[in-house]
Design a protein around this motif. Structure first.
Motif, PDB file in Angstrom:
ATOM      1  N   GLY A 143       0.832  -1.204   0.000  1.00  0.00           N
ATOM      2  CA  GLY A 143       0.000   0.000   0.000  1.00  0.00           C
ATOM      3  C   GLY A 143       0.861   1.245   0.000  1.00  0.00           C
ATOM      4  O   GLY A 143       0.633   2.191  -0.775  1.00  0.00           O
ATOM      5  N   MET A 176       2.461   7.008  -6.519  1.00  0.00           N
ATOM      6  CA  MET A 176       1.536   8.066  -6.950  1.00  0.00           C
ATOM      7  C   MET A 176       2.131   9.441  -6.670  1.00  0.00           C
ATOM      8  O   MET A 176       2.011  10.356  -7.483  1.00  0.00           O
ATOM      9  CB  MET A 176       0.189   7.910  -6.243  1.00  0.00           C
ATOM     10  CG  MET A 176      -0.703   6.841  -6.877  1.00  0.00           C
ATOM     11  SD  MET A 176      -2.233   6.603  -5.982  1.00  0.00           S
ATOM     12  CE  MET A 176      -3.174   8.061  -6.458  1.00  0.00           C
ATOM     13  N   LEU A 198       2.185  10.756 -10.208  1.00  0.00           N
ATOM     14  CA  LEU A 198       0.957  11.515 -10.450  1.00  0.00           C
ATOM     15  C   LEU A 198       0.933  12.831  -9.690  1.00  0.00           C
ATOM     16  O   LEU A 198      -0.040  13.566  -9.750  1.00  0.00           O
ATOM     17  CB  LEU A 198      -0.278  10.684 -10.050  1.00  0.00           C
ATOM     18  CG  LEU A 198      -0.443   9.340 -10.767  1.00  0.00           C
ATOM     19  CD1 LEU A 198      -1.687   8.622 -10.276  1.00  0.00           C
ATOM     20  CD2 LEU A 198      -0.537   9.560 -12.273  1.00  0.00           C
ATOM     21  N   GLY A 199       1.977  13.114  -8.940  1.00  0.00           N
ATOM     22  CA  GLY A 199       2.049  14.405  -8.267  1.00  0.00           C
ATOM     23  C   GLY A 199       1.187  14.525  -7.028  1.00  0.00           C
ATOM     24  O   GLY A 199       0.872  15.639  -6.600  1.00  0.00           O
ATOM     25  N   THR A 200       0.760  13.402  -6.437  1.00  0.00           N
ATOM     26  CA  THR A 200      -0.022  13.493  -5.203  1.00  0.00           C
ATOM     27  C   THR A 200       0.880  13.838  -4.019  1.00  0.00           C
ATOM     28  O   THR A 200       2.107  13.932  -4.168  1.00  0.00           O
ATOM     29  CB  THR A 200      -0.727  12.160  -4.904  1.00  0.00           C
ATOM     30  OG1 THR A 200       0.259  11.138  -4.874  1.00  0.00           O
ATOM     31  CG2 THR A 200      -1.762  11.843  -5.961  1.00  0.00           C
ATOM     32  N   SER A 201       0.281  14.018  -2.852  1.00  0.00           N
ATOM     33  CA  SER A 201       1.047  14.478  -1.677  1.00  0.00           C
ATOM     34  C   SER A 201       0.828  13.596  -0.461  1.00  0.00           C
ATOM     35  O   SER A 201       0.721  14.100   0.643  1.00  0.00           O
ATOM     36  CB  SER A 201       0.648  15.907  -1.325  1.00  0.00           C
ATOM     37  OG  SER A 201       0.960  16.769  -2.373  1.00  0.00           O
ATOM     38  N   PHE A 202       0.768  12.286  -0.653  1.00  0.00           N
ATOM     39  CA  PHE A 202       0.557  11.424   0.515  1.00  0.00           C
ATOM     40  C   PHE A 202       1.603  11.679   1.596  1.00  0.00           C
ATOM     41  O   PHE A 202       1.297  11.723   2.778  1.00  0.00           O
ATOM     42  CB  PHE A 202       0.634   9.951   0.104  1.00  0.00           C
ATOM     43  CG  PHE A 202      -0.567   9.458  -0.621  1.00  0.00           C
ATOM     44  CD1 PHE A 202      -1.781   9.316   0.046  1.00  0.00           C
ATOM     45  CD2 PHE A 202      -0.502   9.127  -1.963  1.00  0.00           C
ATOM     46  CE1 PHE A 202      -2.899   8.849  -0.620  1.00  0.00           C
ATOM     47  CE2 PHE A 202      -1.615   8.657  -2.636  1.00  0.00           C
ATOM     48  CZ  PHE A 202      -2.814   8.523  -1.960  1.00  0.00           C
ATOM     49  N   PHE A 251       2.399   1.903  -3.363  1.00  0.00           N
ATOM     50  CA  PHE A 251       1.462   2.552  -4.294  1.00  0.00           C
ATOM     51  C   PHE A 251       1.424   4.054  -4.033  1.00  0.00           C
ATOM     52  O   PHE A 251       1.443   4.867  -4.946  1.00  0.00           O
ATOM     53  CB  PHE A 251       0.046   1.988  -4.129  1.00  0.00           C
ATOM     54  CG  PHE A 251      -0.100   0.565  -4.573  1.00  0.00           C
ATOM     55  CD1 PHE A 251       0.641   0.065  -5.628  1.00  0.00           C
ATOM     56  CD2 PHE A 251      -0.996  -0.288  -3.932  1.00  0.00           C
ATOM     57  CE1 PHE A 251       0.507  -1.252  -6.040  1.00  0.00           C
ATOM     58  CE2 PHE A 251      -1.139  -1.602  -4.330  1.00  0.00           C
ATOM     59  CZ  PHE A 251      -0.383  -2.085  -5.377  1.00  0.00           C
ATOM     60  N   MET A 252       1.338   4.403  -2.738  1.00  0.00           N
ATOM     61  CA  MET A 252       1.228   5.829  -2.419  1.00  0.00           C
ATOM     62  C   MET A 252       2.471   6.580  -2.875  1.00  0.00           C
ATOM     63  O   MET A 252       2.380   7.661  -3.452  1.00  0.00           O
ATOM     64  CB  MET A 252       1.037   6.006  -0.920  1.00  0.00           C
ATOM     65  CG  MET A 252      -0.311   5.538  -0.430  1.00  0.00           C
ATOM     66  SD  MET A 252      -0.526   6.019   1.278  1.00  0.00           S
ATOM     67  CE  MET A 252      -1.042   4.498   1.969  1.00  0.00           C
TER      68      MET A 252
END
Ligand code: HEM
Ligand SMILES: [Cu+2]
Lengths: 204, 579
Positions: free
Chosen positions: B229, B236, B240-244, B232-233
């Motif tokens: 998990g 991303m 994908l430029g996310t900010s987890f 994956f974060m």
């Protein structure tokens, strides 16, 4: 088929259950697999909680997401889950035709689910709501996306079992019935995950 | 219950040895592949040790082959040092020790020791190996990326790892594959142990090795998915430029990052990583404990003392290992209550650990010990592993961990566990089961030539690290501490450590030679049970054919019935009715 038959000679409890565990191998295996899946999704749910609790602000989720479609999808998935039980009980009752009917229904409903999910995604993208826009959206896409991949995997396996995989029915019906039971367990699990995802992401 | 009627000689070479579903072939494939990775990871460290001993000096002979981007003029750049360090850790842990102890020994021995003909899911087993192989290939391939492999340590902490170059993405994909592969193996091992035990093989009669593998499998099954998990974060975040894992207002080199949404939490990764990372420690250790137990029982010619307690201890250890992970994070400001909780659970872990080690030590008492090569390694394992464990106690207590965290003390501590500990157990296991797999024994003289120098060098390598660490030398320093004045007093150790590493490399030559030479020229064994052992693998022909056993296996007694009173010989195998 050749490999399978050879395997059958060497490995016991493919068809019969072992007395002291009460399970056949594949059923035991799928339960273990599902336990690991719980840990996988569990880590995502925990991350969701941690990120949300730590956030300075959080969007009103139900404004962001399409609750009616989400609710409809829940119904679709539960129905599909019931179909796969019927598929399995049909095999138990030795009715292969009925099995095929219910398996196809299971699959078609799962495809409906994915279509609706696709509509939702498309709506988000149209509004430029990409994962990178906020942590909530990132979580939403990650969790539902991973779930959708599980649905897709299930669809592929179920199609195999209702098409070329079903040849096993004529040579070893009990083994085949076991396989459908295992597929059903997986399918229920994917269903249950959604039952948790829907309120967590859409409602609370 | 005769073995497969289909003769196996009509299978092609590829089916038989490359894409085989036979657990023994798969075990050997795992074993050889991970031995290669072990050597490779060790090689990386040999290069790094030059830089630590002689920082800024050009590496002789090989210096230029790494290219101008990594070692201009043969002098190692800091980035390259970090990359080698990260890959050393990753390769040693995930591609070396774990697949060797679990994939290698586990695959080869589990069906044999429980009296089964194969694993429950042979094709899943095949898949598991090839996914592992692909992961290894991917990790190796990342050395050839323009930016090189990841340089973020084996822990890959964000935010650095979120912002690092492409090598990090490859690392994440590689880790994903490794987790999938070990998931398949663990399902297979657990089902096999529960379902395929031979008649009479009750749980009470399972050898300790099987218990250890069983608990290991549960740890892999349940502790590894969370890192999936997390991977994956992080992927991303990177793609994908996310900010987890990126908090709002993150400052990078004096500039606030503006192209991210922020709102993430870098500590989330640490929690998910260590939720895997700590059980990983037991995934490394338990198979080794299993191997050592088998060797000790066999070579003391005594039952294992407190076998019952050891069994419960290993289960308890498995449970506890899920609730101690934050002892790696005392420095993150968790708050005293959380710290107190994890400190307590960590201290509790020492109880079952000490029970197991004590059981093995007490077994030695009054035994008529046979000092063969497997036993030498097993005997060295006990104090080395014990010392590694003891040095861990100060790291489990928050107060003492705070000054020691991220120093060479930590490196010294856990290497005592994994190198002279686990690696010694693995060596012992190779010497011990080699005759079953090949029909020949490895050479004893070469075995001693391997054992003694390796034992001495191990201590010359890792003990000084404890001293350096207490003096405050940090880990992951590309110049070994040269730029810090206060460390200078203990830096002379760097030269000693490095030379000990290189001498230790030379000491592996007798082993490597012995290994290959003995396959063809070793002393032939004259019986299927050359060590006069009690467990079921010795009931199989040598080497065991496809399907393992040629006679019906029934189990009559516990695994370690040595020197029974009234018995005709000093060992009473599980598979023989009369003692
Ligand atoms: C016996 C030969 C070995 C030697 C001489 C050795 C030496 C070292 C040294 C000096 C470091 C610290 C590098 C630094 O902080 O800059 C290190 C790090 C590490 N080693 Fe080893 N090691 C050996 C074997 C192993 C084995 C068998 C394992 C695993 C089971 C292992 C796992 C690690 C890990 C995980 C790190 C941390 C990497 C990081 O900082 O991210 N090593 N090793
Ligand atoms: Cu730990």
């Amino acid at each position: 088929m050749y490999m399978q038959e050879q395997e059958d000679e060497i490995i016991p409890y493919i068809v019969e259950s072992r007395e002291d565990t009460g399970l056949y191998n594949a059923k035991f295996g799928i339960w273990l697999f599902l336990a690991s899946e719980i840990m996988l999704f569990g880590s995502l749910f925990s991350s969701y909680i941690l990120l949300r609790v730590g956030a300075s602000s959080w969007p009103v989720q139900s404004d962001f997401l399409n609750v009616p479609i989400g609710a409809l999808n829940s119904v679709i998935l539960i129905t599909s889950s019931m179909f796969i039980i019927r598929a399995w009980t049909s095999l138990k009752a030795n009715d292969f035709k009925k099995f095929q009917k219910f398996m196809w229904l299971t699959i078609v409903f799962a495809i409906f689910f994915l279509c609706f999910k696709g509509v939702e995604y498309a709506q988000h993208f149209m509004h430029h709501e990409y994962p990178k826009k906020s942590v909530f959206l990132a979580l939403y896409f990650l969790m539902t996306g991973l779930h959708a991949l599980h649905i897709l995997g299930g669809i592929i396996v179920n199609i195999y079992y209702v098409s070329s995989g079903s040849r096993l029915w004529s040579t070893n019906p009990r083994w085949f019935t076991n396989r459908i039971e295992v597929a059903g367990l997986y399918w229920h699990f994917v269903d249950i995950i959604w039952i948790f995802l829907f309120p967590t992401l859409y409602l609370f | 219950m005769s073995i497969s009627k289909k003769p196996s000689h009509d299978a092609s070479f590829v089916q038989k040895y490359v894409f085989s579903t036979d657990h023994k072939i798969i075990g050997i494939q795992y074993g050889l592949t991970s031995l290669f990775f072990l050597l490779f990871g060790f090689g990386l460290m040999m290069i790094m040790r030059w830089q630590l001993a002689y920082p800024g000096h050009a590496l002789p002979v090989m210096g230029t082959i790494f290219g101008e981007n990594n070692m201009p003029g043969g002098i190692m750049l800091p980035e390259f040092y970090n990359q080698l360090g990260a890959m050393h850790g990753t390769i040693m842990v995930f591609l070396g020790v774990v697949p060797l102890g679990f994939g290698g020994f586990g695959n080869y021995l589990i069906p044999l020791q429980i009296g089964a003909k194969d694993m429950a899911f042979p094709r899943l087993n095949l898949l598991s190996y090839w996914i592992f192989f692909a992961a290894g290939g991917l990790m190796l391939a990342s050395f050839f990326l323009p930016g090189g492999p990841t340089g973020n340590g084996w822990t890959s902490y964000p935010p650095l790892s979120d912002l690092a170059h492409d090598g990090q993405s490859i690392w994440l994909v590689g880790m994903f594959l490794i987790i999938i592969s070990s998931l398949f193996s663990s399902i297979n091992f657990i089902v096999t142990i529960f379902q395929l035990r031979a008649p009479g093989m009750t749980f009470e009669r399972l050898p300790f090795f099987i218990w250890a593998q069983l608990v290991t499998a549960f740890l892999l099954l349940l502790a590894f998915p969370p890192l999936e998990g997390a991977a994956f974060m992080q992927l991303m975040d990177r793609l994908l430029g996310t900010s987890f894992f990126l908090p709002s207002g993150l400052d990078v080199s004096g500039q606030v990052l503006t192209n991210i949404s922020g709102g993430g939490n870098a500590l989330l990764w640490q929690h998910l990583f260590w939720f895997l990372g700590h059980p990983e420690v037991y995934v490394i250790i338990l198979p080794a404990l299993g191997i050592v137990t088998e060797i000790i029982a066999n070579n003391t010619r005594k039952p294992i003392s407190g076998f019952n307690y050891m069994r419960y201890s290993v289960i308890f250890l498995g449970f506890l290992s899920f609730i101690v992970w934050s002892h790696h994070m005392y420095l993150t400001g968790m708050g005293t209550n959380v710290t107190a909780f994890f400190q307590t659970t960590t201290m509790l872990v020492s109880i079952p650990s000490v029970i197991i080690i004590s059981g093995l030590f007490i077994t030695l008492w009054g035994g008529s010990i046979r000092f063969n090569s497997p036993m030498l390694f097993a005997l060295a394992f006990l104090p080395m592993f014990g010392f590694g464990g003891l040095t861990g106690l100060p790291l489990g207590l928050a107060t003492t961990d705070i000054p020691l965290h991220d120093t060479y003390y930590v490196i010294g501590h856990f290497h005592y566990v994994v190198a002279p500990g686990v690696i010694f157990a693995i060596f012992g296991g190779i010497y011990y089961w080699f005759p079953k797999a090949t029909g020949r024994k490895m050479n004893e003289t070469l075995g001693r030539l391997h054992f003694w120098p390796t034992l001495i060098c191990m201590n010359l390598v890792f003990f000084p690290m404890l001293i350096q660490g207490i003096a405050g030398v940090n880990r992951r320093l590309y110049d070994g501490g040269e730029s810090y004045l206060f460390m200078h007093d203990v830096l002379y150790w760097n030269v000693i450590i490095s030379w000990a590493v290189w001498v230790m490399a030379v000491a592996q030559i007798p082993f490597i030679f012995n290994f290959f030479w003995s396959i063809f020229q070793g002393e032939k064994v004259t019986s299927d049970n050359p060590w006069e052992a009690t467990t079921l693998e010795w009931a199989a022909p040598t080497p065991p054919p496809h399907g393992n056993f040629t006679k019906k296996i029934t189990v009559y007694r516990g695994p370690y019935e040595y020197s029974l009173e009234g018995a005709s010989k000093d060992y009473s195998p599980q598979f023989e009715k009369d003692i």
